[in-house]
Design an enzyme around this catalytic site. Structure first.
Site, PDB file in Angstrom:
ATOM      1  N   PRO A 296       0.731  -1.282  -0.118  1.00  0.00           N
ATOM      2  CA  PRO A 296      -0.221   0.376  -0.425  1.00  0.00           C
ATOM      3  C   PRO A 296       0.759   1.557   0.001  1.00  0.00           C
ATOM      4  O   PRO A 296       0.392   1.924   0.368  1.00  0.00           O
ATOM      5  CB  PRO A 296      -1.001  -0.237   1.239  1.00  0.00           C
ATOM      6  CG  PRO A 296       0.101  -1.045   2.409  1.00  0.00           C
ATOM      7  CD  PRO A 296       0.708  -2.385   1.268  1.00  0.00           C
ATOM      8  N   LYS A 300      -1.912   2.347  -4.293  1.00  0.00           N
ATOM      9  CA  LYS A 300      -2.256   2.192  -5.790  1.00  0.00           C
ATOM     10  C   LYS A 300      -3.095   0.801  -5.909  1.00  0.00           C
ATOM     11  O   LYS A 300      -3.947   0.461  -6.896  1.00  0.00           O
ATOM     12  CB  LYS A 300      -0.937   1.313  -6.671  1.00  0.00           C
ATOM     13  CG  LYS A 300       0.260   2.591  -7.151  1.00  0.00           C
ATOM     14  CD  LYS A 300      -1.010   3.607  -7.964  1.00  0.00           C
ATOM     15  CE  LYS A 300      -0.092   4.801  -7.179  1.00  0.00           C
ATOM     16  NZ  LYS A 300      -0.965   6.125  -8.294  1.00  0.00           N
ATOM     17  N   TYR A 388       2.055   8.342  -8.243  1.00  0.00           N
ATOM     18  CA  TYR A 388       0.899   8.855  -6.761  1.00  0.00           C
ATOM     19  C   TYR A 388      -0.117   8.832  -7.481  1.00  0.00           C
ATOM     20  O   TYR A 388      -0.763   8.439  -7.154  1.00  0.00           O
ATOM     21  CB  TYR A 388       1.799   9.857  -6.395  1.00  0.00           C
ATOM     22  CG  TYR A 388       1.566   9.718  -5.081  1.00  0.00           C
ATOM     23  CD1 TYR A 388       0.309  10.102  -4.663  1.00  0.00           C
ATOM     24  CD2 TYR A 388       1.817   8.265  -3.975  1.00  0.00           C
ATOM     25  CE1 TYR A 388      -0.437  10.259  -3.390  1.00  0.00           C
ATOM     26  CE2 TYR A 388       1.445   9.136  -2.760  1.00  0.00           C
ATOM     27  CZ  TYR A 388       0.169   8.953  -2.760  1.00  0.00           C
ATOM     28  OH  TYR A 388      -0.219   9.030  -1.181  1.00  0.00           O
TER      29      TYR A 388
HETATM   30  P1  FAS Z   1     -11.986  -6.017  -2.569  1.00  0.00           P
HETATM   31  O1  FAS Z   1     -10.475  -7.674  -1.962  1.00  0.00           O
HETATM   32  O2  FAS Z   1     -11.868  -5.401  -1.906  1.00  0.00           O
HETATM   33  O3  FAS Z   1     -12.976  -7.264  -2.169  1.00  0.00           O
HETATM   34  C1  FAS Z   1     -13.120  -8.384  -3.430  1.00  0.00           C
HETATM   35  C2  FAS Z   1     -14.863  -8.340  -2.848  1.00  0.00           C
HETATM   36  O4  FAS Z   1     -14.867  -9.617  -2.819  1.00  0.00           O
HETATM   37  C3  FAS Z   1     -14.733  -8.785  -0.775  1.00  0.00           C
HETATM   38  O5  FAS Z   1     -15.713  -7.942  -0.636  1.00  0.00           O
HETATM   39  C4  FAS Z   1     -15.050 -10.012  -0.856  1.00  0.00           C
HETATM   40  O6  FAS Z   1     -15.932 -10.315   0.275  1.00  0.00           O
HETATM   41  C5  FAS Z   1     -15.755 -10.584  -2.069  1.00  0.00           C
HETATM   42  N1  FAS Z   1     -15.975 -12.028  -2.365  1.00  0.00           N
HETATM   43  C6  FAS Z   1     -14.006 -12.952  -1.696  1.00  0.00           C
HETATM   44  N2  FAS Z   1     -13.943 -13.939  -2.413  1.00  0.00           N
HETATM   45  C7  FAS Z   1     -15.770 -13.800  -2.337  1.00  0.00           C
HETATM   46  C8  FAS Z   1     -16.704 -15.248  -2.822  1.00  0.00           C
HETATM   47  N3  FAS Z   1     -15.975 -16.971  -3.278  1.00  0.00           N
HETATM   48  N4  FAS Z   1     -17.783 -15.436  -3.283  1.00  0.00           N
HETATM   49  C9  FAS Z   1     -18.660 -13.661  -3.100  1.00  0.00           C
HETATM   50  N5  FAS Z   1     -17.133 -12.669  -2.492  1.00  0.00           N
HETATM   51  C10 FAS Z   1     -16.324 -13.037  -2.359  1.00  0.00           C
HETATM   52  N6  FAS Z   1      -4.175  -0.212  -0.984  1.00  0.00           N
HETATM   53  C11 FAS Z   1      -4.444   1.643  -1.056  1.00  0.00           C
HETATM   54  O7  FAS Z   1      -4.210   1.670  -1.499  1.00  0.00           O
HETATM   55  N7  FAS Z   1      -3.799   1.711   0.452  1.00  0.00           N
HETATM   56  C12 FAS Z   1      -4.498   1.743   1.204  1.00  0.00           C
HETATM   57  O8  FAS Z   1      -3.606   1.447   2.814  1.00  0.00           O
HETATM   58  C13 FAS Z   1      -4.581   0.023   1.724  1.00  0.00           C
HETATM   59  N8  FAS Z   1      -4.929  -1.271   2.686  1.00  0.00           N
HETATM   60  C14 FAS Z   1      -5.315  -2.604   2.817  1.00  0.00           C
HETATM   61  C15 FAS Z   1      -5.834  -3.149   3.825  1.00  0.00           C
HETATM   62  C16 FAS Z   1      -5.894  -3.972   3.726  1.00  0.00           C
HETATM   63  C17 FAS Z   1      -6.273  -5.118   4.993  1.00  0.00           C
HETATM   64  C18 FAS Z   1      -6.217  -4.750   2.981  1.00  0.00           C
HETATM   65  C19 FAS Z   1      -6.649  -6.203   2.589  1.00  0.00           C
HETATM   66  C20 FAS Z   1      -6.037  -4.334   1.042  1.00  0.00           C
HETATM   67  C21 FAS Z   1      -5.821  -2.883   1.482  1.00  0.00           C
HETATM   68  N9  FAS Z   1      -5.080  -2.193   0.322  1.00  0.00           N
HETATM   69  C22 FAS Z   1      -4.359  -1.146   0.426  1.00  0.00           C
HETATM   70  C23 FAS Z   1      -5.876  -2.889  -1.175  1.00  0.00           C
HETATM   71  C24 FAS Z   1      -7.174  -2.966  -0.680  1.00  0.00           C
HETATM   72  O9  FAS Z   1      -7.023  -1.559  -1.031  1.00  0.00           O
HETATM   73  C25 FAS Z   1      -7.721  -3.694  -2.462  1.00  0.00           C
HETATM   74  O10 FAS Z   1      -7.105  -3.008  -3.355  1.00  0.00           O
HETATM   75  C26 FAS Z   1      -8.941  -2.585  -2.658  1.00  0.00           C
HETATM   76  O11 FAS Z   1     -10.308  -3.280  -1.775  1.00  0.00           O
HETATM   77  C27 FAS Z   1      -9.492  -3.424  -3.842  1.00  0.00           C
HETATM   78  O12 FAS Z   1     -10.688  -3.617  -4.098  1.00  0.00           O
HETATM   79  P2  FAS Z   1     -11.115  -5.242  -5.013  1.00  0.00           P
HETATM   80  O13 FAS Z   1     -10.612  -5.888  -6.324  1.00  0.00           O
HETATM   81  O14 FAS Z   1     -12.457  -4.772  -4.720  1.00  0.00           O
HETATM   82  O15 FAS Z   1     -11.064  -6.391  -3.524  1.00  0.00           O
HETATM   83  C1  PHB Z   2      -4.639   5.820   3.452  1.00  0.00           C
HETATM   84  O1  PHB Z   2      -4.982   5.022   4.123  1.00  0.00           O
HETATM   85  O2  PHB Z   2      -4.940   6.036   4.273  1.00  0.00           O
HETATM   86  C2  PHB Z   2      -3.431   5.553   2.720  1.00  0.00           C
HETATM   87  C3  PHB Z   2      -2.239   4.422   2.940  1.00  0.00           C
HETATM   88  C4  PHB Z   2      -1.499   4.216   2.285  1.00  0.00           C
HETATM   89  C5  PHB Z   2      -1.092   5.002   1.240  1.00  0.00           C
HETATM   90  C6  PHB Z   2      -1.539   6.250   1.764  1.00  0.00           C
HETATM   91  C7  PHB Z   2      -2.918   6.314   1.758  1.00  0.00           C
HETATM   92  O3  PHB Z   2       0.327   4.619   0.574  1.00  0.00           O
END
Ligand code: FAS
Ligand code: PHB
Length: 394
Positions: A296, A300, A388
């Site tokens: 993260p 992106k 960014y």
């Molecule tokens: P998601 O994972 O958000 O959504 C997938 C969905 O599919 C979920 O709701 C899940 O319940 C569902 N699903 C899964 N299996 C299934 C099944 N078999 N049947 C039906 N539904 C099912 N990105 C950032 O840019 N900044 C951050 O700070 C950041 N922090 C993060 C923290 C964590 C803990 C995680 C795991 C990711 C983080 N990310 C962050 C990345 C995150 O934001 C993802 O890029 C974003 O959620 C991607 O969105 P989706 O592709 O929709 O996947």
């Molecule tokens: C946020 O959760 O606000 C966040 C996470 C990762 C970044 C920037 C912002 O690089």
């Protein structure tokens, strides 16, 4: 009575699935969205916070940005810190006007769900998909469980938006699928705190003690992260220990002060990169975290997911309007160019700013030299700013 056939079956109600459903609805394309968790769970899942210009533009064009435009925070830059010095990256000046928005992923999900339930195609919660069959046939089939009963949904196309742990990826045969992975030797401890941010824009800090990031959610809620060893238990980090460590890592010459307040949530997030190629097999497509994961640090993840479904929705609309599958056939290659650019940028931001536990003093000096270069060269700063603030959506 849920439908038994649809044009586009979407697996996963995160940002990718929800935005895709919204874009398809606006193009008059029938779809069904199946989400395994309940509404409350997906709406409270703390994740991303930064939106690129292209993501905001898509949310606006799809009619899903009314609250974002009212409550979102527009940011024209970020601050880098290292060796007790600070350097601001000015996005509009370096990118010809692009900027970013601070608006939590939880809020985007709430806004898209509300629209979907009011105006959109069927969105089924607690509908867990356990198989995708017939990817290489004219009518792929989704098997899922909903309200305690096994059901099927036949589709013209299936889009796996089911994240890193989803099932859609299994529809691509092992002999066809290529997976590229990289694990980082550290994690992030993320907190939410009821305290006004101590900065107007995000602060990314390199320090000998490890990386720290000051982000935010609103004028009264701060979001902060600090690098911790893999396997860290958040329960071992008291509020005081967290604030003390953050204060040490943000140390900078001048009178800047880190405001403290009650920590209302804390969790540990492993850092990894992963890409699955191709992002399509037959009539099954992958989008978002189902296809790729980035650390993260470059903010992106969410934006890549949005970029994938913007490209895919445009391709489905072209097929509907003209009968041409040209954009659909180009989907995987089109998205993977942006995915690998984002993977590299995320790797750059992560390795430039984090202190690998085993890194040599030589490696640390290389990091400091990279950061000095960004402060000294508008070209180096522009490269960071362009990546960014987001490259134009193809
Ligand atoms: P998601 O994972 O958000 O959504 C997938 C969905 O599919 C979920 O709701 C899940 O319940 C569902 N699903 C899964 N299996 C299934 C099944 N078999 N049947 C039906 N539904 C099912 N990105 C950032 O840019 N900044 C951050 O700070 C950041 N922090 C993060 C923290 C964590 C803990 C995680 C795991 C990711 C983080 N990310 C962050 C990345 C995150 O934001 C993802 O890029 C974003 O959620 C991607 O969105 P989706 O592709 O929709 O996947
Ligand atoms: C946020 O959760 O606000 C966040 C996470 C990762 C970044 C920037 C912002 O690089």
């Amino acid at each position: 009575m849920p439908k038994t056939h649809t044009t586009v079956g979407i697996i996963g109600g995160g940002p990718a699935g929800l935005l895709l459903a919204r874009l398809l609805h606006n193009s008059g394309i029938d779809c069904v969205l199946l989400e395994s968790r309940d509404r409350a769970y997906v709406e409270q899942r703390q994740r991303a916070g930064i939106l690129e210009q292209g993501t905001v533009d898509a949310l606006r064009e799809s009619g899903a940005a009314e609250r974002l435009d009212r409550e979102g925070l527009v940011h024209d830059g970020i601050e880098l810190r290292w060796n007790r010095r600070a350097h601001r990256i000015d996005f509009p000046a370096l990118t010809g006007g692009r900027r970013v928005w601070v608006y939590a992923q939880t809020e985007i999900v709430k806004d898209l769900i509300a629209l979907q339930l009011t105006y959109g195609a069927p969105l089924l919660f607690e509908a867990a998909v356990h198989a995708v069959e017939g990817a290489d046939t004219e009518e792929p089939l989704i098997r899922y469980t909903h309200e305690g009963r096994d059901k099927t949904l036949t589709c013209d196309y299936v889009v796996g938006c089911d994240g890193f742990h989803g099932v859609a990826r299994t529809a691509i045969p092992d002999g066809v699928k290529r997976t590229y992975e990289h694990a980082y030797p550290y994690s992030w401890l993320g907190i939410l705190a009821d305290v006004p941010p101590s900065c107007d824009e995000l602060i990314y800090a390199h320090s000998p003690r490890g990386f720290a990031l000051h982000s935010m959610r609103s004028p009264t809620v701060s979001r902060l992260y600090l690098q911790v060893p893999n396997g860290t238990d958040p329960a071992n980090w008291s509020d005081e220990r967290i604030w003390d460590e953050l204060e040490a890592r943000f140390a900078v010459d001048g009178d800047w002060k880190l405001r403290r307040g009650p920590v209302t949530a804390k969790s540990v997030l492993p850092m990894r990169s992963s890409v699955t190629e191709p992002m399509r097999y037959g009539r099954v497509f992958l989008a978002g975290d189902a296809a790729h994961i980035v650390p993260p640090t470059g903010a992106k993840g969410l934006n890549l997911a949005a970029a994938d479904v913007i490209v895919l929705a445009r391709a489905f609309a072209r097929l509907k309007d003209t009968g041409s599958a040209e954009l659909l056939d180009a989907y995987s290659d089109t998205c993977l160019r942006r995915v690998w650019r984002a993977e590299h940028f995320s790797y750059f931001m992560t390795t430039a700013l984090h202190t690998d536990p085993g890194q040599s003093p030589f490696a640390t000096r290389l990091q400091l030299s990279r950061l000095d270069r960004i402060a000294a060269s508008p070209h180096a700063a522009a490269e960071l700013a362009e990546n960014y603030a987001g490259l134009p959506t193809v």
